[in-house]
Scaffold this motif. Structure first.
Motif, PDB file in Angstrom:
ATOM      1  N   ARG A   1      -6.453  38.739  64.342  1.00 36.52           N
ATOM      2  CA  ARG A   1      -5.585  37.586  64.555  1.00 36.52           C
ATOM      3  C   ARG A   1      -5.191  37.527  66.032  1.00 36.52           C
ATOM      4  N   SER A   2      -4.667  36.394  66.432  1.00 35.58           N
ATOM      5  CA  SER A   2      -4.170  36.296  67.810  1.00 35.58           C
ATOM      6  C   SER A   2      -3.033  37.298  67.976  1.00 35.58           C
ATOM      7  N   PRO A   3      -2.721  37.705  69.207  1.00 41.39           N
ATOM      8  CA  PRO A   3      -1.673  38.711  69.402  1.00 41.39           C
ATOM      9  C   PRO A   3      -0.345  38.353  68.723  1.00 41.39           C
ATOM     10  N   MET A   4       0.105  37.114  68.841  1.00 41.33           N
ATOM     11  CA  MET A   4       1.372  36.717  68.226  1.00 41.33           C
ATOM     12  C   MET A   4       1.269  36.757  66.699  1.00 41.33           C
ATOM     13  N   ASN A   5       0.184  36.231  66.157  1.00 48.67           N
ATOM     14  CA  ASN A   5       0.002  36.247  64.701  1.00 48.67           C
ATOM     15  C   ASN A   5      -0.155  37.674  64.194  1.00 48.67           C
ATOM     16  N   ASN A   6      -0.794  38.534  64.994  1.00 54.49           N
ATOM     17  CA  ASN A   6      -0.971  39.928  64.608  1.00 54.49           C
ATOM     18  C   ASN A   6       0.387  40.612  64.480  1.00 54.49           C
ATOM     19  N   LEU A   7       1.258  40.420  65.461  1.00 53.98           N
ATOM     20  CA  LEU A   7       2.594  41.028  65.420  1.00 53.98           C
ATOM     21  C   LEU A   7       3.398  40.513  64.239  1.00 53.98           C
ATOM     22  N   GLN A   8       3.328  39.212  63.994  1.00 50.51           N
ATOM     23  CA  GLN A   8       4.066  38.620  62.882  1.00 50.51           C
ATOM     24  C   GLN A   8       3.528  39.146  61.552  1.00 50.51           C
ATOM     25  N   CYS A   9       2.225  39.195  61.425  1.00 49.28           N
ATOM     26  CA  CYS A   9       1.582  39.702  60.213  1.00 49.28           C
ATOM     27  C   CYS A   9       2.008  41.146  59.946  1.00 49.28           C
ATOM     28  N   ARG A  10       1.966  41.983  60.988  1.00 52.95           N
ATOM     29  CA  ARG A  10       2.339  43.393  60.826  1.00 52.95           C
ATOM     30  C   ARG A  10       3.797  43.545  60.419  1.00 52.95           C
ATOM     31  N   ALA A  11       4.675  42.742  60.987  1.00 55.73           N
ATOM     32  CA  ALA A  11       6.096  42.806  60.645  1.00 55.73           C
ATOM     33  C   ALA A  11       6.329  42.370  59.199  1.00 55.73           C
ATOM     34  N   ILE A  12       5.659  41.313  58.783  1.00 54.79           N
ATOM     35  CA  ILE A  12       5.805  40.820  57.414  1.00 54.79           C
ATOM     36  C   ILE A  12       5.294  41.858  56.427  1.00 54.79           C
ATOM     37  N   LEU A  13       4.126  42.402  56.697  1.00 52.29           N
ATOM     38  CA  LEU A  13       3.543  43.382  55.785  1.00 52.29           C
ATOM     39  C   LEU A  13       4.401  44.646  55.706  1.00 52.29           C
ATOM     40  N   ALA A  14       4.905  45.120  56.835  1.00 53.30           N
ATOM     41  CA  ALA A  14       5.766  46.306  56.834  1.00 53.30           C
ATOM     42  C   ALA A  14       7.027  46.058  56.010  1.00 53.30           C
ATOM     43  N   GLN A  15       7.627  44.876  56.162  1.00 51.87           N
ATOM     44  CA  GLN A  15       8.823  44.551  55.380  1.00 51.87           C
ATOM     45  C   GLN A  15       8.496  44.477  53.896  1.00 51.87           C
TER      46      GLN A  15
END
Length: 100
Positions: A57-71
């Motif tokens: 994913r794009s860097p911003m989408n990657n960070l958002q995806c990782r945060a959502i999945l971790a939560q």
């Protein structure tokens, strides 16, 4: 004792990508989430799975995806295990107090 495998099916709907049903697993049966070491090991496993699941994913989408999945992984912990984890994290994540 058979090791418990914590499985979570989540829809990864990071900004700009279609929601895809994916299954991701984090093993927690061997962790004591009431200790700083156990909670850190859980966090490391979640980061590793999230990094893999959100790659491409794009860097911003990657960070958002990782945060959502971790939560999602933290929220899906069984109540007693989540309480242990939260207790340890609340003690160990407090910022150091300045001594004046």
């Amino acid at each position: 004792m058979q090791k418990f495998v914590f499985a979570l099916c989540v829809a990864l709907a990071a900004a700009g990508s279609a929601a895809a049903q994916e299954s991701h697993r984090v093993r927690i049966g061997d962790l004591d989430l009431s200790t700083a070491h156990g909670a850190a090991a859980f966090d490391a496993r979640v980061r590793r799975v999230a990094r893999s699941a959100c790659s491409g994913r794009s860097p911003m989408n990657n960070l958002q995806c990782r945060a959502i999945l971790a939560q999602e992984f933290r929220d899906a912990l069984p109540d007693s295990r989540r309480a242990e984890y939260v207790q340890v994290r609340s003690v160990n994540d407090r910022p150091a107090r300045a001594v004046i």
